[in-house]
Design a protein around this motif. Structure first.
Motif, PDB file in Angstrom:
ATOM      1  N   GLN A 295     111.609  30.274  21.025  1.00  0.00           N
ATOM      2  CA  GLN A 295     110.944  31.566  20.829  1.00  0.00           C
ATOM      3  C   GLN A 295     111.428  32.611  21.839  1.00  0.00           C
ATOM      4  OE1 GLN A 295     109.148  28.607  21.242  1.00  0.00           O
ATOM      5  NE2 GLN A 295     109.140  28.295  19.001  1.00  0.00           N
TER       6      GLN A 295
ATOM      7  N   GLU B 107     111.413  32.396  25.027  1.00  0.00           N
ATOM      8  CA  GLU B 107     110.605  32.436  26.240  1.00  0.00           C
ATOM      9  C   GLU B 107     111.412  31.802  27.377  1.00  0.00           C
ATOM     10  OE1 GLU B 107     106.037  32.041  24.779  1.00  0.00           O
ATOM     11  OE2 GLU B 107     107.285  30.217  24.675  1.00  0.00           O
TER      12      GLU B 107
ATOM     13  N   ARG C  94     107.884  33.187  31.002  1.00  0.00           N
ATOM     14  CA  ARG C  94     107.961  34.607  30.669  1.00  0.00           C
ATOM     15  C   ARG C  94     108.090  34.712  29.158  1.00  0.00           C
ATOM     16  NH1 ARG C  94     111.713  38.682  29.544  1.00  0.00           N
ATOM     17  NH2 ARG C  94     111.339  40.696  30.602  1.00  0.00           N
ATOM     18  N   SER C  95     107.160  35.464  28.543  1.00  0.00           N
ATOM     19  CA  SER C  95     107.181  35.606  27.091  1.00  0.00           C
ATOM     20  C   SER C  95     108.301  36.556  26.689  1.00  0.00           C
ATOM     21  CB  SER C  95     105.840  36.148  26.592  1.00  0.00           C
ATOM     22  OG  SER C  95     105.656  37.479  27.059  1.00  0.00           O
ATOM     23  N   ALA C  96     108.587  36.592  25.390  1.00  0.00           N
ATOM     24  CA  ALA C  96     109.619  37.485  24.895  1.00  0.00           C
ATOM     25  C   ALA C  96     109.271  38.947  25.161  1.00  0.00           C
ATOM     26  CB  ALA C  96     109.838  37.259  23.404  1.00  0.00           C
ATOM     27  N   ALA C  97     107.971  39.225  25.319  1.00  0.00           N
ATOM     28  CA  ALA C  97     107.533  40.600  25.603  1.00  0.00           C
ATOM     29  C   ALA C  97     107.562  40.926  27.078  1.00  0.00           C
ATOM     30  CB  ALA C  97     106.119  40.819  25.063  1.00  0.00           C
ATOM     31  N   GLY C  98     107.874  39.941  27.929  1.00  0.00           N
ATOM     32  CA  GLY C  98     107.977  40.196  29.354  1.00  0.00           C
ATOM     33  C   GLY C  98     106.750  39.825  30.149  1.00  0.00           C
ATOM     34  N   GLN C  99     105.762  39.101  29.557  1.00  0.00           N
ATOM     35  CA  GLN C  99     104.555  38.700  30.268  1.00  0.00           C
ATOM     36  C   GLN C  99     104.780  37.350  30.950  1.00  0.00           C
ATOM     37  OE1 GLN C  99     101.972  40.839  30.359  1.00  0.00           O
ATOM     38  NE2 GLN C  99     103.196  42.215  29.051  1.00  0.00           N
TER      39      GLN C  99
END
Length: 948
Positions: free
Chosen positions: A372, A374, A386-391
């Protein structure tokens, strides 16, 4: 000096051309500088020229030199005077390899293969191109002779102020402006006022037109309208040299303001703070390999596009120690560091990304990207996601796992594999948590790889393990149990490194080990990477490339040793030491570029740039002979990267096989045999094909004992020695034969003098007896008695002769010794007393005299013993200066010597003794009287009188 068409400016070469990459920063170019301490004639470089053999000619304020990328060879301008250290103003190579060098104060020099020739009558040449010379007396053209083509005041020419246009006209930079010369006339094309300063230099533009450097800046003169120059902004004057490289970048050298790179995007000013030797730049040259040579007031510099492009703080990668790299699903990559944060590599370069912990407290040990997209990073605080959205969020640690996570991998099904100091764990849902399974215990996991079949391979401190969902298989036969890194090649083979030097290959359940015995360097390897057709290995001494084909040939027995290529700081790396903490520490991006982590940033290697030159030529210098040793120096036409060249040679006097010389450029041969020996040298670049051979003859003069006349003399001496040996052998044989003949003669003489004479006398006596037997019986009886005595006497003589033959006294025995022995032998078994005396200086007698003297002694002693029955016998040998005197005395009853010796039937021994003495013109005397004993005296002269 410039010439159209442009292709003539480029020297034909078989070397690969790698121009300066316009996408690189100035800091990423590989730079090398030479100064006077590196044998540059002077630091002030005034002109540069690459000639047809690939060699660079460097003109300085203190002379000119040839440069092959390794060493400078000074050029003697005038061999008759030894002039070499002159201020060089201009360089040019004309057809047939003639080199023209102009000086500021010593005139113009023509240098060709036979030697150098000064042209002092032509004064100073400021510039020359295609046979055109700017001289103090005007513009001249040289073909078979000098021909003046313009009365232009050439003292106005400066820097590189001449260029030939495609139509054959000349442009000249003068104090008044740009002048066009057509035929024999000149025209002021662009006045100085229009340019805002004096013109200084010209350079051709690839797309058409002329670059013009002036005291006020850089201008473009389009072919369509020379009279309308276009000023290039942001380039200050004076511009004294201009080069447009093959990538379209314009390089402008300024006097005092450094170097400027002009591209379609921007103009970059480069000064000594950016790696220039000096801000006063005088000459520029792009060589046949695409390197840029920069001549400054502070030395000579070479800029090239490196094989290993470095990335560090000046390229927005602030971290020096980059510890982990993992690719994303979009062709980019993440780079983690120790105590300096996280970086993302994008098309624009490195960009630092925030992390949930403080940089100085965070050491990123490993990283992995999920399906995904990540990102997971392992730090000393734990594993962060770290998520794909940067979290960012902290993963819940597995209660069973403790210690550091050193390797992470998302397999093709999305499962997470994490290994470290506590073993190997499998997380089916891709998240670290209590539901994970521990697959390996009591091991340290250093690397994890998924192969094409879906198996997981774990490199551990206890060996190599292959894991599937059902089984765990341990691989045996490794060179060392601690496996440090793993990689799978395109053929599905597993490669690995251990704490033992070398690499191992696992194929078809068979482990093969390769190390320094097979040609690899004796160094530990940290990381393996499949580069397509080669295996790449990082180490503390650089990055090594070994083609897979070499491994295959080695396994098949068609290759004796591997031939790895090393890349280090000579190829652009800021340090040769690579990172050795976590895996993987290398990455191959989608374009095929290779990225490696070092202890001073990251380097990128583009394998397509490693294209070995074909037909690399060898440039041989004339051999130098000192006494019996030859020194041969050589180089190649690969001057921008000379360290990549390797050599081999063959000398028929040593071997018919090629001998590797490595990167050495000097060969020395001592004590070669006399004669002409052909030395052949070949060169190649990094495993490429060998280029054409270059040969030179080493003429070794013969030493005196190797000359033809010495050989003839030796043969003559040997023949003489053989002849002398033959003559000596003949002499020895003749001497032996003579000795044998003398002995035979002596024996015959002995028999003749004794037995034959005695037999004859006995025969005569018997004849007389027969005649008187019938008529005078009394007289016949007396004759028989006489015959009887004669038989007894000659029997004794025969016995003595035979005894002498058996006794075999040495030839060198002295008379006094033989006589003394004869005396003792004669009285042996009796009570007769003896006395033996020698007076005078004993002389060496010839064998004949010695034998006859001995016979006289023996006969005298025998007569005394048989007939006188004495109580005492004395023998006296008196060696006088001229003769030998023998005296034998006995105290027997004596006899009437006078009456006894006068009778025909007297004692035969006395008669024989007298004959022996008279043979040598001597004499024998006997003194005796009844009751007075007997004295026998014999005298034998020493003179060499022939025996009678």
């Amino acid at each position: 000096m410039r010439l159209f068409p442009l292709s003539l400016c480029l020297i034909a070469s078989s070397c690969p051309s790698y121009a300066l990459d316009p996408t690189l920063r100035i800091s990423q170019y590989q730079k090398r500088t030479w100064r006077i301490e590196d044998a540059l004639p002077q630091n002030y470089v005034t002109s540069l020229l690459q000639i047809s053999d690939g060699t660079l000619i460097v003109g300085t304020s203190g002379g000119a030199a040839r440069f092959d990328g390794f060493q400078f060879s000074p050029i003697v301008l005038d061999p008759s005077t030894g002039i070499s250290r002159e201020w060089i103003t201009s360089l040019s190579e004309q057809p047939r390899g003639t080199l023209w060098i102009s000086t500021r104060d010593a005139g113009l020099y023509e240098i060709s293969s036979p030697g150098a020739r000064p042209h002092s009558e032509v004064a100073v040449a400021f510039d020359s191109v295609a046979g055109h010379f700017g001289l103090r007396a005007g513009l001249w053209r040289l073909s078979d002779s000098w021909r003046r083509i313009s009365d232009l005041n050439s003292t106005d020419l400066s820097w590189q102020g001449l260029i030939v246009l495609p139509d054959g006209d000349l442009l000249a930079a003068t104090n008044e402006g740009v002048v066009r010369v057509h035929g024999g006339s000149s025209e002021l094309l662009i006045p100085e006022k229009q340019l805002g300063g004096r013109p200084l230099s010209f350079a051709p533009r690839r797309s058409g037109g002329i670059w013009l450097g002036t005291t006020s800046g850089l201008f473009l003169l389009p072919f369509a309208n020379f009279r309308s120059p276009q000023k290039i902004p942001s380039v200050p004057g004076p511009v004294v040299s201009v080069v447009e490289d093959r990538e379209g970048q314009i390089w402008a050298a300024t006097w005092g303001f450094g170097l400027h790179r002009i591209s379609a995007q921007s103009t970059v000013a480069i000064t000594s703070a950016d790696g220039l030797p000096d801000d006063f730049v005088h000459a520029l040259l792009e060589d046949s390999e695409g390197a840029l040579w920069i001549g400054t007031r502070g030395g000579l510099s070479r800029w090239t596009t490196p094989l290993a492009v470095p990335f560090g703080p000046t390229e927005n990668l602030s971290a020096l120690y980059v510890s982990a790299v993992t690719p994303t699903r979009h062709g980019t990559a993440w780079f983690g560091s120790w105590r300096n944060g996280l970086y993302e590599l994008t098309q624009a370069g490195f960009r630092k990304q925030p992390i949930p912990t403080l940089d100085l407290e965070t050491t990123i040990r490993s990283a992995a990207v999920s399906l995904q997209d990540e990102l997971l990073i392992s730090t000393t605080q734990g594993v962060c996601r770290r998520s794909a959205a940067g979290q960012w969020q902290m993963e819940s640690p597995n209660p069973a796992s403790t210690g550091f996570t050193l390797a992470m991998l998302f397999d093709r099904t999305g499962q997470l594999w994490a290994g470290g100091s506590s073993g190997l764990f499998q997380y089916p849902d891709g998240r670290i948590g209590p539901h994970g399974h521990q697959r390996l215990r009591d091991v340290i996991v250093s690397a994890i790889v998924e192969d094409k079949a879906g198996s997981i391979w774990a490199a551990t401190s206890q060996g190599l393990f292959q894991l599937t969902n059902q089984t765990t298989n341990r691989i045996t036969g490794l060179p060392h149990p601690f496996v440090t890194s793993l990689a799978e090649d395109r053929r599905g083979r597993i490669w690995g490194t251990t704490k033992a030097n070398g690499v191992f290959l696992l194929e078809s359940h068979q482990v093969r080990h390769f190390d320094n015995r097979h040609g690899l360097p004796p160094t530990p390897f940290y990381t393996l990477l499949d580069g397509g057709d080669s295996l790449w290995l990082t180490s503390p001494s650089g990055i090594y490339q070994v083609p897979f084909e070499q491994f295959d040939q080695l396994i098949a027995g068609r290759l004796a040793r591997l031939q790895p290529v090393v890349i280090n700081e000579l190829d652009g790396m800021r340090t040769r030491e690579c990172q050795n903490n976590t895996q993987p520490a290398a990455w191959r991006d989608p374009s095929g570029d290779l990225w490696f982590l070092t202890v001073r940033g990251v380097v990128r290697i583009r394998p397509s740039m490693i294209r070995p030159a074909e037909g690399l030529r060898v440039l041989l210098s004339p051999p130098v002979r000192e006494q019996r040793q030859f020194t041969v120096r050589y180089s190649t036409n690969l001057i921008s990267a000379p360290h990549r060249a390797e050599f081999r040679y063959r000398l028929a006097a040593l071997t018919s096989d090629w001998i590797s010389a490595g990167t050495d450029r000097v060969l020395r041969f001592s004590n070669l045999p006399a004669g002409a020996h052909t030395l052949t040298v070949e060169a190649r670049e990094w495993g490429g094909p060998w280029g054409p051979p270059a040969a030179v003859t080493l003429l070794q003069p013969p030493r005196f004992f190797e000359t033809w006349w010495f050989r003839i003399l030796v043969l003559a001496v040997l023949a003489s020695l053989l002849y002398l040996a033959y003559r000596w052998r003949i002499f020895v044989l003749r001497t032996r034969y003579s000795a044998v003949l003398d002995e035979r003669n002596r024996i015959s003489r002995e028999w003749h003098d004794t037995l034959l004479a005695g037999f004859s006398a006995i025969s005569w006596q018997l004849d007389a007896t027969l005649k008187s037997l019938a008529t005078e019986p009394g007289r016949a009886a007396a004759s028989v008695e006489t015959a009887r005595r004669m038989v007894h006497h000659y029997r004794a003589e025969a016995r003595r002769v035979i005894w002498d033959l058996r006794d075999n006294q040495p030839v060198s025995a002295r008379l006094e010794d033989l006589a003394a022995a004869a005396l003792q032998q004669a009285v042996q078994g009796s009570r007769i007393m003896t006395q033996f005396e020698v007076t005078g200086q004993p002389a060496a007698l010839d064998p004949d005299r010695r034998l006859n003297a001995l016979r006289i002694c023996q006969e005298s002693i025998a007569n005394a013993v048989r007939h006188a029955h004495p109580s005492r016998i004395a023998v006296h040998l008196d060696f006088q200066p001229q003769a030998l005197r023998i005296r034998v005395t006995d105290d027997g009853p004596g006899f009437d010597a006078a009456s006894h010796l006068d009778r025909p039937s007297a004692h035969f021994g006395l008669t024989v003794m007298r004959e022996r003495a008279r043979r040598f013109k001597g004499d024998l005397r006997i003194f005796s009287s009844p009751g007075g004993g007997t004295i026998v005296e014999a005298e034998i002269p020493f003179q060499l009188n022939p025996p009678q």
